[in-house]
Design a protein around this motif. Structure first.
Motif, PDB file in Angstrom:
ATOM      1  N   LEU A 183       5.038   9.348  -9.765  1.00 63.11           N
ATOM      2  CA  LEU A 183       3.941   8.520 -10.271  1.00 63.11           C
ATOM      3  C   LEU A 183       4.307   7.895 -11.617  1.00 63.11           C
ATOM      4  CD1 LEU A 183       0.915  10.766  -9.280  1.00 63.11           C
ATOM      5  CD2 LEU A 183       1.629   8.596  -8.246  1.00 63.11           C
ATOM      6  N   SER A 229       1.406  14.815  -4.565  1.00 64.69           N
ATOM      7  CA  SER A 229       1.265  14.084  -5.834  1.00 64.69           C
ATOM      8  C   SER A 229       0.968  14.999  -7.011  1.00 64.69           C
ATOM      9  CB  SER A 229       0.173  13.022  -5.702  1.00 64.69           C
ATOM     10  OG  SER A 229      -0.973  13.572  -5.082  1.00 64.69           O
ATOM     11  N   ASN A 282       0.865  -1.174   0.000  1.00 64.61           N
ATOM     12  CA  ASN A 282       0.000   0.000   0.000  1.00 64.61           C
ATOM     13  C   ASN A 282       0.906   1.230   0.000  1.00 64.61           C
ATOM     14  OD1 ASN A 282      -2.451  -1.493   0.189  1.00 64.61           O
ATOM     15  ND2 ASN A 282      -2.000  -1.842   2.368  1.00 64.61           N
ATOM     16  N   VAL A 283       0.801   2.005  -1.077  1.00 61.45           N
ATOM     17  CA  VAL A 283       1.724   3.119  -1.296  1.00 61.45           C
ATOM     18  C   VAL A 283       0.956   4.442  -1.254  1.00 61.45           C
ATOM     19  CG1 VAL A 283       3.319   4.167  -2.973  1.00 61.45           C
ATOM     20  CG2 VAL A 283       3.242   1.662  -2.697  1.00 61.45           C
ATOM     21  N   LEU A 288      -2.882   2.537  -4.163  1.00 62.20           N
ATOM     22  CA  LEU A 288      -2.135   3.784  -4.302  1.00 62.20           C
ATOM     23  C   LEU A 288      -2.997   4.943  -3.821  1.00 62.20           C
ATOM     24  CD1 LEU A 288       0.365   5.354  -5.349  1.00 62.20           C
ATOM     25  CD2 LEU A 288      -0.747   5.436  -7.594  1.00 62.20           C
ATOM     26  N   ILE A 300       2.392  -2.517  -6.400  1.00 61.12           N
ATOM     27  CA  ILE A 300       1.405  -1.731  -5.653  1.00 61.12           C
ATOM     28  C   ILE A 300       0.125  -2.534  -5.423  1.00 61.12           C
ATOM     29  CG2 ILE A 300      -0.136   0.291  -5.817  1.00 61.12           C
ATOM     30  CD1 ILE A 300       2.128   1.710  -7.321  1.00 61.12           C
TER      31      ILE A 300
END
Lengths: 346, 346
Positions: free
Chosen positions: A23, A14, A8-9, A36, A33
Motif C-alpha cells: 500500500l 492488506s 481497479n486494484v 482500491l 488506481i
C-alpha cells in the motif's frame, strides 16, 4: 494530451507486514488506481487503513470479492492464494501472488523484473512473486549470468525475522528485552509457527526457515534452489542453499559463492553490477564500505559488496548481497510487476 | 602409589575474556599446578582474581616474568605474544599461544588436539592455538577427511561478538538496549577497534572481521583458509571463507559446504561424526534438533547438524557447525594442549 488508463486494484492480506508495504508503494509510486479494495481474513475485516489521506475499510476476502477487479496483489499466505486466485481469474483479475502457491506451477511465470520481465506476458491469470531470499540473489547475479554464464551457486543466508511476519518481529524484540533483563526468552513463534518446537531467536542463529523436506533441506532452501533455476530459465544451473534466521528486523543478507563459465576481469564484474538496474554496488573495503541490513532497510535496491575473486577457483566469485526482504524481496517486486502490467495495458 | 608432576603455570592476559575461561578450565580440570602466575598489561596489574578459593594478584607481564615458569598460556593479543614469547622460551617455558603471532610460522605447530596432537612434540618452545572459527571447523571435518578425503571447503560464518573481546560484548548489549528504546546505537568498537569506521552490530550482520587484505578477503577469512591447510597438513585442500559478525554473545555458527574425494554413505558420515572425540552430533530434523549458539555456549564440544548430501554434487555435504568460541575456539583448546604437555612430561 495523454490520458492514463486507471485500474481497479485489490490488495489481499492488506493488514500484514507485506500488504502494508504494498500500500505504501502504491501510494508513493502514484499507481494509476481507479478503485482500491483492501481484503483480508475475516479476523481483520472492519479495520480502517489510510491510503492517500482516505480511510478504506478492510473487507473479508471472498470468491466474489474480485468482480470488477483488474489487478489483485496477494500476500495472505499460500492457502488463501490457492483458495481465492482461481475465483479471481474467473472474474478476469490478473493476480500477482506473493506466496509459494503458484511459483513452481509450470504454467505460471515466476518474475523478477530485472531478470525476466518478458515472462509476465505469458501469464494465464496469475504471476508469481518469488521467495524473498531468491529475488535479491537472482537480481544481483543476472548481469553476471548474461555476460559470463553461471554454472554453480552456493549460498548461505542471514535472514531477518520480518520474513516470518509481524508476529516474529515482536517475538524477537520481546525476547531481546527479556534476555537483556536476565529473564527467560520463552520462545513462542520461531522457527516455524505451526511446528511444535520453538527456539530462541534473540542473540542466536537458527538454521531452520520453514519445514524440513525428506532430503534434509528446508522448504526455504528448496525454494531458493528451484526458483533460481526457473527464473534464470536454466535447469543445468547448480544451486545449494543453507537458510538461517538471525536477529535482524529488516533486510536479508547472503554470502554467495558463484562459479562463472568464463574467465572474468574483476573490474568488469564490478562495473556490470554498478550499472545493472535495481542494483547498487557498495564495495570499498579500504573505507569499510559493504552492504549492511540496517542500511538496506526501507530501500528498494539490492546492495552488493565484498566482491572478490575466489582464491582456489579463479573462475569463481564471492559476493555479499543484501536487500530489504519486505521491499525488493516482496512488496516492491510485486508492485514492479503491477506497474509493468499497467504500462503494457495502456 | 603414583606421584603427580606439578607445573609452574603462567596465564598471560588473565583478565581478558579468554584468560578468564582458561582459569576456569584449569580449576575445573584440576590441572597439576605447583604455582600459578597471573600476568597482564600494566593497566590490569594489581587486580585480584580468585582461583580455587585463593586470591591471586595479577602482575604486569615482563620479559623476566617467565623465570621458573614451565607452561605459559598467552591470550593478550599478537603484539604481547611477539614481545614476550621469545623471552619465555629463553627461560625454558613452553608457550601455548592463543594469538595470530606464531600460527603460520613454519617452525611452530598449529594444534587442534582432535586433529594433530602429535605435532605438539615438534615444538621449539611455542605451540600455536588456531583461530576460533578454524578450530571448530577442522575438528568437525577431521573424521570425514580421514575416511573419505576432502578436496574443497566453502564456509560462511555467523560469529559471536565475544570473539572480539569483552568490550564488544558490552557494545552489542548496549546497542541492543539503545535500539529497543528507539535511540541511536552509536557504534564505537566493531567491526575493528583500531579502524576508523564503526558499524552497528545490534540487529545487524557485519561482513567484516579483522582488517581487509589486498585480495579483498579479511584477515579472519585468510586465517581460516591458511590455518585449515596447515592443521590438516594438506596444501592441496581448497578453502574459501566469508566471515560475518552477528549479534550473538557466545558461540560461532558455520554453514559449511564440503566436497569429499570419495562416494559416501550419509549414515556412515553421521556415525563417524557421532563417534568422533570432542564432537556431538545434533541432527534430527524431524524433531527440529540442530546445533544452536545459545545451546553451545558454556560447553567444550563442537556441535554438528543439518548433515545432508548436496543436491547438485553427490560427493558434497552441507553441515552446520557450532561451538563456544571462547572454549573450544580458544581456552579449552589451549588447556587441552597444556594437559597433553603435562601428561607427556610425567
Amino acid at each position: 494530451m495523454s490520458t492514463q488508463t486507471l485500474f481497479n486494484v485489490a490488495v489481499v492480506g492488506s493488514t500484514g507486514a507485506v500488504g502494508e508495504q504494498i500500500l505504501k508503494l502504491l501510494a508513493e509510486r502514484d499507481f494509476p488506481i481507479k478503485s482500491l479494495k483492501l481484503l483480508s481474513s475475516a479476523r481483520s475485516a472492519g479495520t480502517k487503513i489510510a491510503f492517500k489521506g482516505q480511510d478504506i475499510t478492510v473487507e473479508e476476502a471472498k470468491p466474489e470479492s474480485f468482480a470488477g477487479v483488474d489487478i489483485a496483489l496477494f500476500s495472505a499466505g499460500g492457502d488463501v492464494s490457492k483458495a481465492l486466485i482461481p475465483h479471481a481469474i474467473e472474474h478476469g483479475t490478473v493476480c500477482i501472488d506473493n506466496t509459494n502457491a503458484y511459483r513452481m506451477d509450470p504454467g505460471t511465470p515466476l518474475v523478477v523484473p530485472e531478470v525476466n520481465i518478458d515472462k509476465v506476458n505469458e501469464h494465464k491469470g496469475v504471476i508469481a512473486n518469488p521467495n524473498c531470499s531468491t529475488i535479491q540473489m537472482v537480481a544481483a547475479l543476472k548481469p553476471l549470468y548474461d555476460r559470463f554464464g553461471i554454472s554453480r551457486i552456493i549460498v548461505s543466508t542471514y535472514q531477518a525475522v520480518s520474513g516470518a511476519g509481524a508476529k516474529a518481529i515482536n517475538e524477537m524484540l520481546r525476547q531481546s528485552r527479556e534476555v537483556l533483563e536476565g529473564n527467560d526468552p520463552n520462545p513462542d513463534i520461531l522457527p516455524v509457527g505451526s511446528l511444535p518446537v520453538k527456539h530462541q531467536i534473540a542473540f542466536n542463529a537458527i538454521p531452520q526457515i520453514d519445514k524440513f523436506q525428506e532430503n534434509g533441506f528446508t522448504l526455504e532452501e528448496m525454494k531458493m534452489i528451484r526458483e533460481t533455476k526457473k527464473i534464470m530459465n536454466d535447469e543445468s544451473l547448480e544451486v545449494t542453499a543453507t537458510c538461517v534466521r538471525i536477529p535482524v528486523v529488516y533486510g536479508h543478507s547472503e554470502s554467495v559463492y558463484v562459479e562463472l563459465k568464463q574467465d572474468f576481469d574483476l573490474s568488469e564484474v564490478k562495473k556490470l553490477l554498478a550499472e545493472a538496474p535495481g542494483i547498487e554496488l557498495q564495495d570499498d573495503p579500504d573505507n569499510q564500505v559493504y552492504p549492511l541490513a540496517t542500511d538496506a532497510a526501507g530501500k528498494n535496491e539490492v546492495f552488493v559488496g565484498r566482491v572478490r575473486r575466489d582464491l582456489s577457483n579463479p573462475r569463481a566469485l564471492n559476493l555479499w548481497i543484501v536487500s530489504d526482504n519486505l521491499l525488493k524481496g516482496a512488496a516492491w517486486n510485486a508492485v514492479q510487476i503491477a506497474e509493468h502490467i499497467a504500462n503494457t495495458r495502456k
